[in-house]
Write an enzyme that holds these catalytic residues in place. Structure first.
Site, short mmCIF file in Angstrom:
data_model
loop_
_atom_site.label_atom_id
_atom_site.label_comp_id
_atom_site.label_asym_id
_atom_site.label_seq_id
_atom_site.Cartn_x
_atom_site.Cartn_y
_atom_site.Cartn_z
N ALA A 65 0.86 -1.18 0.00
CA ALA A 65 0.00 0.00 0.00
C ALA A 65 0.90 1.23 0.00
CB ALA A 65 -0.89 -0.01 1.23
N GLY A 108 0.63 -4.85 0.89
CA GLY A 108 -0.60 -4.85 0.09
C GLY A 108 -0.40 -5.51 -1.27
N GLU A 111 -0.87 -9.04 -0.63
CA GLU A 111 -2.31 -9.22 -0.36
C GLU A 111 -3.12 -9.17 -1.65
OE1 GLU A 111 -2.09 -6.10 2.58
OE2 GLU A 111 -2.76 -7.49 4.14
N GLU A 131 4.78 -5.18 7.04
CA GLU A 131 4.13 -4.06 7.72
C GLU A 131 4.63 -3.83 9.14
OE1 GLU A 131 2.57 -6.38 5.93
OE2 GLU A 131 1.02 -5.50 4.66
#
Ligand code: CAA
Length: 257
Positions: A65, A108, A111, A131
């Protein structure tokens, strides 16, 4: 349609979505995720397309992200923006989605790859949920999907330390379907997508749904669900055609009806 952060194209019956923020290692900001969801929905509606591929570039599928976009956000802002809700649109896509992954596939990015139905990895792919190293934890499915894919112990190790694993380890652990040379991973993914697209579309769609059900239900419910879908397929012309073609020793012609 023109997008700002992705490129789309069609190869045979495969729709390709390429993340296109190379300077930022394809960090997934709000625009990228909005465009990915929109492009997926467009391919899902397009009868010419039978399977979808999401990719990045050789250096990075996506490095997570977009940290810069959220670095200063408060919890309330994060809650009200609820950007991750956008990812639920990917789960609604009926056609199979292949992630063609090379290079960094982190946070992300990992993911997103795991939200796809299967992953084809280049030899240089690196998967991880780093993260914890920036003071948070996975927020778009990492703790759930990685655990289901590779088991508790390995998922814990990765999520708690942030270490990433290479393509071979990921294949052995069951996270990826196949590892291929860097120069071939996208072609392989597109070839596989076209192979899937050559199968009867309703059977493919329901098979995808049934496999995904395995992650949502107890075994007995999943088996009941599978059986109902299996019986339902006998209402399709493609079932009649497929079995007749087998008996008559000829190739089947699918009509998606
Ligand atoms: N967000 C925003 N920008 C990112 C980014 C990210 N996740 N990852 C890389 N970038 C940017 C860098 O800031 C840099 O930009 P500038 O040139 O403007 O400085 C550019 O991409 C190139 O990156 P690096 O210079 O860092 O490249 P490198 O080769 O030295 O390192 C890397 C590569 C190890 C992947 C490193 O970039 C990195 O650690 N990235 C962050 C990985 C990460 O922590 N991901 C998780 C994000 S949080 C998340 O995903 C939450 C969630 O679950 C939803």
């Amino acid at each position: 349609m023109d997008y700002a952060t992705i490129l789309t194209s069609v190869t045979g019956r495969a729709g390709l979505i390429q993340l296109n923020r190379p300077q930022q290692l394809n960090a997934l900001n709000v625009t990228v995720m909005e465009e990915v969801a929109t492009a997926l929905e467009a391919f899902d509606q397009d009868e010419r397309i039978g399977c979808i591929v999401i990719t990045g570039n050789q250096r990075a599928f996506a490095a997570g992200a977009d940290i810069k976009e959220m670095a200063d956000a408060t919890a309330v802002e994060m809650l009200l923006r609820d950007n991750i809700k956008r990812w639920d649109r990917i789960r609604q896509i009926k056609k199979p989605i292949i992630a063609a992954v090379s290079g960094y596939c982190l946070g992300g990015g990992c993911e997103l790859a795991m939200t796809c139905d299967l992953i084809i990895a280049s030899e240089s792919a690196q998967f991880g949920q780093p993260e914890v190293n920036i003071g948070v934890m996975p927020g778009a499915g990492g703790t759930q999907r990685l655990t289901r894919a590779i088991g508790k112990s390995k998922a814990m190790e990765m999520v708690l330390t942030g270490r990433s694993m290479g393509a071979r380890e990921a294949e052995q652990a069951g996270l990826v379907a196949r590892v291929v040379p860097v120069e071939a991973y996208l072609d392989e993914a597109l070839k596989l997508a076209n192979e899937i697209a050559s199968r009867p579309p309703i059977a493919v769609r329901l098979a995808k749904e049934a496999v995904n059900k395995a992650f949502e239900t107890p075994l007995s419910d999943g088996l009941d669900y599978e059986r109902r879908l299996f019986y339902f397929l006998f209402a399709t012309d493609d079932q009649k055609e497929g079995m007749r073609a087998f008996v008559e020793k000829r190739p089947a012609e699918w009509h998606g009806r």
